[in-house]
Design a protein around this motif. Structure first.
Motif, mmCIF file in Angstrom:
data_model
loop_
_atom_site.group_PDB
_atom_site.id
_atom_site.type_symbol
_atom_site.label_atom_id
_atom_site.label_comp_id
_atom_site.label_asym_id
_atom_site.label_seq_id
_atom_site.Cartn_x
_atom_site.Cartn_y
_atom_site.Cartn_z
ATOM 1 N N ARG A 13 -30.547 107.868 85.100
ATOM 2 C CA ARG A 13 -31.808 108.159 84.415
ATOM 3 C C ARG A 13 -32.933 107.666 85.322
ATOM 4 N NH1 ARG A 13 -33.018 108.871 78.933
ATOM 5 N NH2 ARG A 13 -30.860 108.842 78.233
ATOM 6 N N TYR A 14 -33.925 108.530 85.604
ATOM 7 C CA TYR A 14 -35.080 108.074 86.387
ATOM 8 C C TYR A 14 -35.902 107.091 85.560
ATOM 9 C CZ TYR A 14 -34.209 111.335 90.218
ATOM 10 O OH TYR A 14 -33.664 111.964 91.300
ATOM 11 N N SER A 15 -36.748 106.318 86.242
ATOM 12 C CA SER A 15 -37.464 105.239 85.550
ATOM 13 C C SER A 15 -38.404 105.781 84.463
ATOM 14 C CB SER A 15 -38.251 104.392 86.546
ATOM 15 O OG SER A 15 -39.075 105.230 87.301
ATOM 16 N N ASN A 40 -32.588 125.027 89.144
ATOM 17 C CA ASN A 40 -33.521 123.954 89.485
ATOM 18 C C ASN A 40 -33.507 122.896 88.392
ATOM 19 O OD1 ASN A 40 -34.446 125.100 91.850
ATOM 20 N ND2 ASN A 40 -36.054 126.252 90.802
ATOM 21 N N GLY A 41 -33.537 121.654 88.804
ATOM 22 C CA GLY A 41 -33.579 120.567 87.834
ATOM 23 C C GLY A 41 -32.218 120.198 87.269
ATOM 24 N N ALA A 42 -31.147 120.813 87.782
ATOM 25 C CA ALA A 42 -29.804 120.550 87.255
ATOM 26 C C ALA A 42 -29.324 119.137 87.591
ATOM 27 C CB ALA A 42 -28.813 121.566 87.825
ATOM 28 N N GLY A 43 -29.851 118.564 88.666
ATOM 29 C CA GLY A 43 -29.414 117.230 89.072
ATOM 30 C C GLY A 43 -28.724 117.218 90.428
ATOM 31 N N LYS A 44 -28.761 118.327 91.155
ATOM 32 C CA LYS A 44 -28.053 118.415 92.442
ATOM 33 C C LYS A 44 -28.574 117.378 93.440
ATOM 34 C CE LYS A 44 -29.178 122.795 93.011
ATOM 35 N NZ LYS A 44 -30.029 122.962 91.803
ATOM 36 N N SER A 45 -29.891 117.361 93.631
ATOM 37 C CA SER A 45 -30.442 116.407 94.613
ATOM 38 C C SER A 45 -30.188 114.972 94.166
ATOM 39 C CB SER A 45 -31.950 116.606 94.779
ATOM 40 O OG SER A 45 -32.213 117.872 95.299
ATOM 41 N N THR A 46 -30.325 114.734 92.883
ATOM 42 C CA THR A 46 -30.091 113.375 92.368
ATOM 43 C C THR A 46 -28.657 112.948 92.657
ATOM 44 O OG1 THR A 46 -31.684 113.836 90.611
ATOM 45 C CG2 THR A 46 -30.247 111.938 90.297
ATOM 46 N N LEU A 47 -27.718 113.851 92.454
ATOM 47 C CA LEU A 47 -26.313 113.521 92.744
ATOM 48 C C LEU A 47 -26.149 113.218 94.234
ATOM 49 C CD1 LEU A 47 -23.298 113.288 92.232
ATOM 50 C CD2 LEU A 47 -23.138 115.792 92.258
HETATM 51 P P1 ADP Z 1 -31.979 119.872 91.419
HETATM 52 O O1 ADP Z 1 -31.781 119.263 92.762
HETATM 53 O O2 ADP Z 1 -30.728 120.447 90.829
HETATM 54 O O3 ADP Z 1 -33.137 120.856 91.368
HETATM 55 P P2 ADP Z 1 -32.954 117.245 90.681
HETATM 56 O O4 ADP Z 1 -31.863 116.308 90.971
HETATM 57 O O5 ADP Z 1 -34.082 117.344 91.660
HETATM 58 O O6 ADP Z 1 -32.363 118.697 90.391
HETATM 59 O O7 ADP Z 1 -33.605 116.880 89.267
HETATM 60 C C1 ADP Z 1 -32.827 116.542 88.124
HETATM 61 C C2 ADP Z 1 -33.766 116.097 86.994
HETATM 62 O O8 ADP Z 1 -34.395 114.879 87.348
HETATM 63 C C3 ADP Z 1 -34.884 117.094 86.709
HETATM 64 O O9 ADP Z 1 -35.144 117.039 85.335
HETATM 65 C C4 ADP Z 1 -36.052 116.524 87.502
HETATM 66 O O10 ADP Z 1 -37.284 116.903 86.915
HETATM 67 C C5 ADP Z 1 -35.810 115.039 87.388
HETATM 68 N N1 ADP Z 1 -36.312 114.280 88.556
HETATM 69 C C6 ADP Z 1 -36.063 114.508 89.865
HETATM 70 N N2 ADP Z 1 -36.664 113.584 90.640
HETATM 71 C C7 ADP Z 1 -37.311 112.755 89.785
HETATM 72 C C8 ADP Z 1 -38.116 111.579 89.949
HETATM 73 N N3 ADP Z 1 -38.369 111.076 91.150
HETATM 74 N N4 ADP Z 1 -38.616 110.994 88.829
HETATM 75 C C9 ADP Z 1 -38.372 111.493 87.591
HETATM 76 N N5 ADP Z 1 -37.603 112.580 87.364
HETATM 77 C C10 ADP Z 1 -37.091 113.207 88.436
#
Ligand code: ADP
Length: 246
Positions: A13-15, A40-47
């Protein structure tokens, strides 16, 4: 075969409260090439940012992910970053030296390796011979991306993690990237909207949507599953259109 990556109950969970990853479970075997797709927004980059410990900012005592058997906890952070090479989505987040040579040499120097041997080899691999003294800030997006990839390869990672590697590449640059990645025998995890690249490189695909893995299986099977693809904001790629699903 060894398990390169073991993700076991990873949530994040982001802050600001945004729930980005929700209880992920999967493994990647050594030498596998796995595509990560989803809207977009699925969580790929976050993972991907979790795979070498960029996130979470504070590591828990009990890890929900391990790399070649090493749990991602504070004590293993250096070793895990050594093994996982991450190519960021935006090259400007990765390039910070005045010249390409210095940028690509930075990682090997930190690791005590000899850049004089490594830098020319990786620049040749990514097609940037002659760019040694160029300033990354004055290069095209595609060239910057290749410089970043050279910098990652220079550290000789065991797992290559790529976030949208073909975006901003022209068709020739894209073909060269695919050929280069195919030649690299290491474990790869590639997040991409470029489904044709995924078909060409990845034998297996994970579909992520709203922070959950909604499908995990052989690439052609998953990408041919039109209802599944449409349900998650994706479409069946043209490259598979001529073959019937089986
Ligand atoms: P993807 O790479 O699949 O497009 P992200 O991992 O970028 O998805 O984003 C996953 C979720 O986290 C989205 O809801 C996005 O808005 C949110 N998110 C991404 N980066 C941040 C951040 N720095 N702070 C808060 N929320 C974020």
């Amino acid at each position: 075969m060894r398990t390169a990556l073991d993700v076991n109950g990873l949530s994040y969970r982001y802050s600001d409260g945004t729930a980005a990853l929700d209880d992920l479970h999967f493994q990647v075997q050594e030498s596998e090439c796995v595509g990560l797709i989803g809207p977009n927004g699925a969580g790929k980059s976050t993972l991907l940012l979790h795979l070498n410990g960029v996130l979470p900012e504070t590591l828990a005592r009990t890890a929900t992910l391990s790399v070649f058997g090493e749990p991602l906890v504070e004590a293993n952070l250096r070793s895990i970053r050594r093994q996982v090479g991450l190519l960021f989505q935006d090259p400007d987040d990765q390039l910070f030296c005045p010249t390409v040579y210095e940028d690509v040499a930075f990682g090997p120097k930190q690791l005590g390796l000899d850049p004089a041997e490594i830098v020319p080899r990786v620049l040749a691999e990514v097609g940037l011979v002659g760019f040694e003294s160029r300033s990354p800030s004055r290069m095209s997006h595609g060239e910057k991306r290749r410089a970043c990839l050279a910098g990652v390869l220079a550290c000789d990672p065991a797992i290559l993690v790529l976030d949208e590697p073909s975006s901003d590449l022209d068709p020739r640059g894209r073909r060269e990237l695919i050929a280069l990645l195919r030649r690299l025998p290491i474990t790869k995890i590639i997040a991409s909207h470029d489904l044709e690249l995924v078909v060409e490189l990845c034998s297996r695909v994970l579909v992520l949507d709203r922070g959950k893995i909604v499908a995990d299986g052989p690439t052609t099977e998953i990408l041919n599953d039109e209802p599944l693809m449409l349900a998650h904001g994706l479409e069946r790629p043209h490259i598979l259109r001529h073959s019937h699903p089986h």
